[in-house]
Design a protein around this motif. Sequence first.
Motif, PDB file in Angstrom:
ATOM      1  N   TYR A   1       0.804  -1.227   0.000  1.00 27.13           N
ATOM      2  CA  TYR A   1       0.000   0.000   0.000  1.00 27.13           C
ATOM      3  C   TYR A   1       0.838   1.280   0.000  1.00 27.13           C
ATOM      4  O   TYR A   1       0.282   2.376   0.036  1.00 27.13           O
TER       5      TYR A   1
ATOM      6  N   LYS B   1       0.119   4.019  -2.861  1.00 27.31           N
ATOM      7  CA  LYS B   1      -1.210   4.629  -2.733  1.00 27.31           C
ATOM      8  C   LYS B   1      -1.274   5.535  -1.504  1.00 27.31           C
ATOM      9  O   LYS B   1      -1.877   6.608  -1.546  1.00 27.31           O
TER      10      LYS B   1
ATOM     11  N   GLU C   1     -11.513   1.624  -3.012  1.00 28.01           N
ATOM     12  CA  GLU C   1     -10.198   2.249  -3.161  1.00 28.01           C
ATOM     13  C   GLU C   1      -9.665   2.575  -1.767  1.00 28.01           C
ATOM     14  O   GLU C   1     -10.408   2.563  -0.793  1.00 28.01           O
TER      15      GLU C   1
END
Length: 146
Positions: free
Chosen positions: A12, A15, A60
């Motif tokens: 992650y 992001k 998302e």
Amino acid sequence: MLEEIQTFTTEYLDKCAHLYVEVFNTEPWNEQWTFETARAKLFEILNTPGFVGFVFKQDELLGFVAGYCKQGPKSKSFYLEEICVQPHKQHQGIGTKLLNQLMDTLTKMEVTGVYLLTNKDGQAEAFYTKHGYQRSQHLIFMAKRF
């Protein structure tokens, strides 16, 4: 939409770095993060011994929380480095859910206290105050510029 809270891993990192730039380059912080500097900061936090972090997903990635445990003479404490939620999703309970997940995990780890730094008298302080945090009467933040 399915809500998920998952462990913050390197999967992650990119992001979260994009989200970090989006959040902290706008009001009230108005900082000047780039993707590269945000990614480097989050990479450092992620690789700190005692790291604990979570991401919030709803189709998302919408937010994350990250920090690390530190051993004291009699107990462990946790330094909450970052909590970050997409601006258009703030005030919808995502930060609270992340904080609750963090606190549940820290309780199981026998951590006895959490500390953090934030801007005073702003939205962030109000958020933490709502969740039982208070200004420390024993500690001050000191800095030296050079």
